[in-house]
Design a protein around this motif. Sequence first.
Motif, PDB file in Angstrom:
ATOM      1  N   ASN A 293       0.854  -1.192   0.000  1.00 33.33           N
ATOM      2  CA  ASN A 293       0.000   0.000   0.000  1.00 33.33           C
ATOM      3  C   ASN A 293       0.891   1.245   0.000  1.00 33.33           C
ATOM      4  OD1 ASN A 293      -2.527   1.251  -0.043  1.00 33.33           O
ATOM      5  ND2 ASN A 293      -2.509   1.562   2.175  1.00 33.33           N
ATOM      6  N   ASN A 294       1.547   1.474  -1.124  1.00 31.39           N
ATOM      7  CA  ASN A 294       2.496   2.581  -1.251  1.00 31.39           C
ATOM      8  C   ASN A 294       1.719   3.856  -1.562  1.00 31.39           C
ATOM      9  OD1 ASN A 294       4.701   4.205  -1.610  1.00 31.39           O
ATOM     10  ND2 ASN A 294       5.762   2.820  -2.989  1.00 31.39           N
ATOM     11  N   LEU A 295       1.372   4.583  -0.515  1.00 33.06           N
ATOM     12  CA  LEU A 295       0.550   5.786  -0.665  1.00 33.06           C
ATOM     13  C   LEU A 295       1.226   6.817  -1.571  1.00 33.06           C
ATOM     14  CD1 LEU A 295      -0.504   6.199   3.080  1.00 33.06           C
ATOM     15  CD2 LEU A 295      -1.816   5.099   1.251  1.00 33.06           C
ATOM     16  N   THR A 296       0.426   7.535  -2.318  1.00 28.91           N
ATOM     17  CA  THR A 296       0.964   8.533  -3.247  1.00 28.91           C
ATOM     18  C   THR A 296       0.722   9.957  -2.779  1.00 28.91           C
ATOM     19  OG1 THR A 296      -1.085   8.429  -4.535  1.00 28.91           O
ATOM     20  CG2 THR A 296       0.726   6.987  -5.224  1.00 28.91           C
ATOM     21  N   GLU A 297      -0.052  10.131  -1.732  1.00 25.16           N
ATOM     22  CA  GLU A 297      -0.288  11.458  -1.182  1.00 25.16           C
ATOM     23  C   GLU A 297      -0.478  11.327   0.324  1.00 25.16           C
ATOM     24  OE1 GLU A 297      -5.112  11.767  -1.912  1.00 25.16           O
ATOM     25  OE2 GLU A 297      -3.735  12.699  -3.369  1.00 25.16           O
ATOM     26  N   PRO A 298      -0.234  12.408   1.057  1.00 25.42           N
ATOM     27  CA  PRO A 298      -0.320  12.321   2.523  1.00 25.42           C
ATOM     28  C   PRO A 298      -1.724  11.965   2.981  1.00 25.42           C
ATOM     29  CG  PRO A 298      -0.077  14.605   1.795  1.00 25.42           C
ATOM     30  CD  PRO A 298       0.175  13.749   0.606  1.00 25.42           C
TER      31      PRO A 298
END
Length: 736
Positions: A293-298
């Motif tokens: 789950n590599n988040l792309t935004e905070p």
Amino acid sequence: MEIQMQQETEEKFLPVFGIRATELFSRFASKLQPDELEKLKTETVSILKDCANPSLNKIQNTTNLVVGYVQSGKTMSFTALSALASDNGFRVIIYFAGNKNNLLDQTEKRLRKDLINDGKNRDFYKIHKNPDLGDLNKICNELQISSRPSILIVVLKNYKYIEQLAQIFDSQKIKNELKNSGVLIIDDEADQASLNGYAYKNSKSEEWEDDEYTATYKSIMNLRNSLPNHSYVQYTATPQGPLLISIVDLLSPKHHTVLTPGKSYTGGKTFFVDEPGLIIDIPDDEKFNSKRNNLTEPPESLITALQLHILSVAIVVKILKTEVFLSMMVHADREQDASQKFNSWVIDIIDGWIITLSSSENDVAYKTLIRQFEKNYEEAVREYKKHNETYPDFSEIKKHIPDIIKETNIELIISKSKRKSEDIPWDDYPSHILIGADMLNRGFTIEKLATTYMPRYSIGKSNADTIQQRCRFFGYKRKYLWSCRVFLPQDVQTEYREYVDHEEEMRKWLKENDSLEEVEQLLLHTPHLNATRRNILSKDIVTSKLSGWRKINAFQSNSIAPNKKLVEKFVADNERNFSLYKNFNSSDRNHRYLKLKMEEAVSFISEFIVQNMPDAARKQATLRYLKYLMTKQKTPLEFVYVIQMAYAGEPREREFNVETEKIDTELFSGHSPKGIEVYPGDREIKFEDSICIQIHNIKFKCENRKWAGKTAYTLAFYYPEDFATNYTGKLNESDL
């Protein structure tokens, strides 16, 4: 390699408070309440009195365990122990100060502050960091100083530096100076690096002599072997390793002390039992993992945590003024790229807020941001309301928000940055945000930590000691506890709650039981602590190393006499209980046996001294095996057979290798058709319905004067195959 097994000293000594401990405790009085200071004194004496008497010029050593909570004051305990040890004849104190340079430097700095006290106590203590043979003469000279200072040696927990230390203490010059004085080894974070890292791999080898030992572990053994009179004190907040299988070896502690935290300490019980409102959920879709789950935004929860941190600084630092600063920790994932990503997000968020708050109060963005802070204000003061504590209105907080945001110091703590706790300008800013992962774990002190954001994605069940060492939010926080918040995913919260139950029960057992063996039995047979059960004995050990015959092969001169005394007393005490195994009409082949209660067998084996690593591992694994078999609920094993070989004859002569200090020929006499009765060989002198212990009395045959003609006792164990099958069949696969 010869290793001296720890032994309980017969001569106990009662430590006395001298000038060094008295002076240190007088300074501690400004930090502790009177009852806390008294408790520290009591516990320090308790730890030291279980150590080997330093004034006796004889070979002796012991290993003790000290258990504290994470961030609870273990360092204060071992500096107090150092001062008391210095007063009572310990001329050298060695500190294994972690396996990272920041931990080494942190320990050295603390010792200089607490013990040397800005040079005021330089007559009492001399300190060395990672010394080598080039420092030998200097250490010798310091040991000869008339004020008799204690030599403090801070060493990285790495084989290279510990081996150098062993070489120093192998020197005859040092040995001469240390007569009638002791050496104290303090192993900080003893569950890390010190224990044998090849324990699992060794379970796959078929014989104990084939086992391997990690370089750091082996170097610690070499150092201990170079010290004739020493005590080894293990400090840890995670005793699962030292109490379970990881110490089926020569580091196994014999005594223990449980440290009492100060009244203002807040640990796992505070956050996960007493005050669960301090924990805030991170939604599953906001958990972070670089692969899953590599988040792309905070995530929104990060923004909320940042705003709560700013609000807590306004309440505690600016308005109530109970602290000069507060900190926040962001711990996302062990990968440095993840820390760098979160660091960029935090910087962007803070910079964006600064720009927004610099605009007109009538600006839409300004009003929106202030409304967000006002919405989170209710959470910021919730615990104050609940506990009827004073708290400010939002209108009072609002005017401080812009300055706090502008005065927030953001630090990226990863190995590349090489930042240490002491490098952080704590007092220069009212607000700090530290972002990192493993570098923020064990040994890194985050001062005045109030807000923790830890969105780590949990894959599988974490090790108890690992998740506990991430608990930087534990500590002395009572003054600002109602502004503390810990953001965690639900599954991680569950793991922490389980661990807190585990930890509290273990501490209760440790306090109530004098013997670690009793505590270990409780651990092995408590169903809800299944996470630790895999550490009992692996299936591979039971089916290979605890089947058939296994012998204790090595001998050391200083263990022969006490083992002889032990065996001869045992035989004399049980003389009437022996029966002839079978009459083979030869004193060399006639043996006798008795059935010995399991409790007595465990006691006998425990007291039999072995001094090399394979034999120690064999002995300790046998003890654990017996303890398991004797406490099975349905069919406990009630006795073992003890067989005294050639009991009426002379000691049997065996070739002895002086270099290896082992028997060069087969211990067992073989099959022989000669005589009235055919002799089946020593291997057949056994029973199949229980474990058998053969006692052999042998005479060394060699050219060496020291060993030639000397007699000694050794043991051989027989483990019936049915017992291995029963063991592995009864235990669930998940337990193994």
